[in-house]
Design a protein around this motif. Structure first.
Motif, short mmCIF file in Angstrom:
data_model
loop_
_atom_site.label_atom_id
_atom_site.label_comp_id
_atom_site.label_asym_id
_atom_site.label_seq_id
_atom_site.Cartn_x
_atom_site.Cartn_y
_atom_site.Cartn_z
N LEU A 154 0.69 -1.37 0.17
CA LEU A 154 0.03 0.01 0.01
C LEU A 154 0.81 1.22 -0.08
O LEU A 154 1.89 1.12 0.60
CB LEU A 154 -0.64 0.17 1.39
N THR A 155 0.37 2.14 -0.53
CA THR A 155 1.15 3.56 -0.56
C THR A 155 0.05 4.61 -0.15
O THR A 155 -1.13 4.76 -0.97
CB THR A 155 1.96 4.14 -1.81
N PHE A 156 -0.09 5.39 0.78
CA PHE A 156 -1.11 6.26 1.17
C PHE A 156 -0.43 7.70 1.14
O PHE A 156 0.23 8.01 1.71
CB PHE A 156 -1.61 6.05 2.68
N GLU A 157 -1.04 8.61 -0.10
CA GLU A 157 -0.39 9.69 -0.23
C GLU A 157 -1.42 10.79 0.49
O GLU A 157 -2.65 10.74 0.10
CB GLU A 157 0.02 9.90 -1.73
N THR A 158 -0.90 11.59 0.90
CA THR A 158 -1.69 12.71 1.69
C THR A 158 -1.00 13.93 1.75
O THR A 158 0.42 14.02 2.07
CB THR A 158 -2.25 12.33 2.99
N GLY A 159 -1.58 15.22 1.64
CA GLY A 159 -1.15 16.53 1.83
C GLY A 159 -0.84 16.96 3.32
O GLY A 159 -0.18 17.87 3.82
N LEU A 160 -1.36 16.20 4.18
CA LEU A 160 -1.52 16.45 5.76
C LEU A 160 -0.66 15.75 6.45
O LEU A 160 -0.08 14.64 6.16
CB LEU A 160 -3.06 15.76 6.21
N ASP A 161 0.00 16.27 7.53
CA ASP A 161 0.77 15.61 8.42
C ASP A 161 0.06 14.48 9.36
O ASP A 161 -1.08 14.81 9.44
CB ASP A 161 1.24 16.90 9.32
N PRO A 162 0.62 13.33 9.45
CA PRO A 162 0.13 12.40 10.11
C PRO A 162 -0.68 12.96 11.41
O PRO A 162 -2.04 12.39 11.83
CB PRO A 162 1.28 11.56 10.53
N SER A 163 -0.28 13.88 12.20
CA SER A 163 -0.79 14.44 13.33
C SER A 163 -2.12 15.08 13.00
O SER A 163 -2.67 15.52 14.03
CB SER A 163 -0.02 15.18 14.08
N THR B 25 -1.61 -1.45 9.11
CA THR B 25 -0.76 -1.99 8.10
C THR B 25 0.41 -1.05 7.50
O THR B 25 1.16 -1.28 6.77
CB THR B 25 -1.54 -2.28 6.75
N LEU B 26 0.39 0.18 7.97
CA LEU B 26 1.47 1.35 7.66
C LEU B 26 2.71 1.11 8.23
O LEU B 26 2.59 0.86 9.56
CB LEU B 26 0.72 2.68 7.61
N ASP B 27 3.84 1.10 7.69
CA ASP B 27 5.04 0.99 8.30
C ASP B 27 5.18 2.12 9.44
O ASP B 27 6.01 1.84 10.45
CB ASP B 27 6.31 0.94 7.23
N ASP B 28 4.92 3.24 9.08
CA ASP B 28 5.12 4.35 10.18
C ASP B 28 3.78 4.70 10.86
O ASP B 28 3.52 5.84 11.13
CB ASP B 28 5.47 5.51 9.19
N GLN B 29 2.89 3.76 11.27
CA GLN B 29 1.57 3.72 12.01
C GLN B 29 1.82 4.58 13.12
O GLN B 29 0.88 5.38 13.66
CB GLN B 29 1.22 2.55 12.10
N LYS B 30 2.97 4.74 13.68
CA LYS B 30 3.28 5.44 15.23
C LYS B 30 3.20 7.05 15.09
O LYS B 30 3.07 7.72 16.05
CB LYS B 30 4.46 4.84 15.86
N SER B 31 3.57 7.33 13.68
CA SER B 31 3.50 8.72 13.18
C SER B 31 2.19 9.09 13.34
O SER B 31 2.00 10.61 13.46
CB SER B 31 4.41 9.10 12.25
N PHE B 32 1.28 8.46 13.53
CA PHE B 32 -0.34 9.14 13.14
C PHE B 32 -0.80 8.89 15.06
O PHE B 32 -1.09 7.99 15.45
CB PHE B 32 -1.22 8.12 12.59
N SER B 33 -0.49 10.23 15.40
CA SER B 33 -0.48 10.26 16.96
C SER B 33 -1.88 10.47 17.61
O SER B 33 -2.02 10.49 18.57
CB SER B 33 0.26 11.46 17.22
N ARG B 34 -3.00 10.70 16.63
CA ARG B 34 -4.28 11.10 17.43
C ARG B 34 -5.07 9.77 17.84
O ARG B 34 -4.76 8.59 17.22
CB ARG B 34 -5.27 11.72 16.32
#
Length: 139
Positions: free
Chosen positions: A15-24, A99-108
């Motif tokens: 998967l590749t999730f592309e977004t202009g938003l910061d994960p936070s 499933t995202l490798d950097d899931q911990k960066s999504f802090s909410r």
């Protein structure tokens, strides 16, 4: 755009999730339907973003529908990981944060959500508004 990569455990689905938003800045939702609760899923989407799903072996990808049968839930047949859900004629999707490798960066903190009272039409309208475009490729 920021790209967040991931996939299932065995690597059949990437998967590749592309977004202009910061994960936070991205809302994390914890659907309370029995399927999502049993998978411990936390879902994210950006209506202005995009999800790309690459499947090495299509025969190893299972789609599952339940309830109102308005979405395909994508599960790897080999490792059992629930990776995303796709709905609509102009397909829109959510990605499962686990499933995202950097899931911990999504802090909410995940917000519990319950959509059981929605009609099929309401559900489709919500997904068109809140889910993101998706592209799938095989092979």
């Amino acid at each position: 755009m920021n790209a967040h990569s991931g996939g299932c455990h065995c690597g059949n689905v990437r998967l590749t999730f592309e977004t202009g938003l910061d994960p936070s800045q991205i809302d994390v939702r914890a659907c309370q339907c029995s399927f999502c609760v049993k998978h411990g899923s936390r879902a994210v989407a950006d209506p202005n973003g995009r999800l790309t799903i690459s499947v090495k072996d299509k025969s190893r990808l299972r789609t599952y529908r339940f309830g109102l049968r308005t979405a395909d839930y994508l599960i790897c047949r080999d490792c059992g990981v629930y990776v995303a859900a796709i709905a609509g004629d102009d397909p829109r999707a959510i990605v499962i944060l686990n499933t995202l490798d950097d899931q911990k960066s999504f802090s909410r903190e995940p917000t519990p959500v319950d959509f059981d009272a929605e009609s099929g039409e309401q559900r489709q309208a919500r997904r068109r508004a809140r889910w993101m475009p998706v592209e799938m490729s095989f092979g």
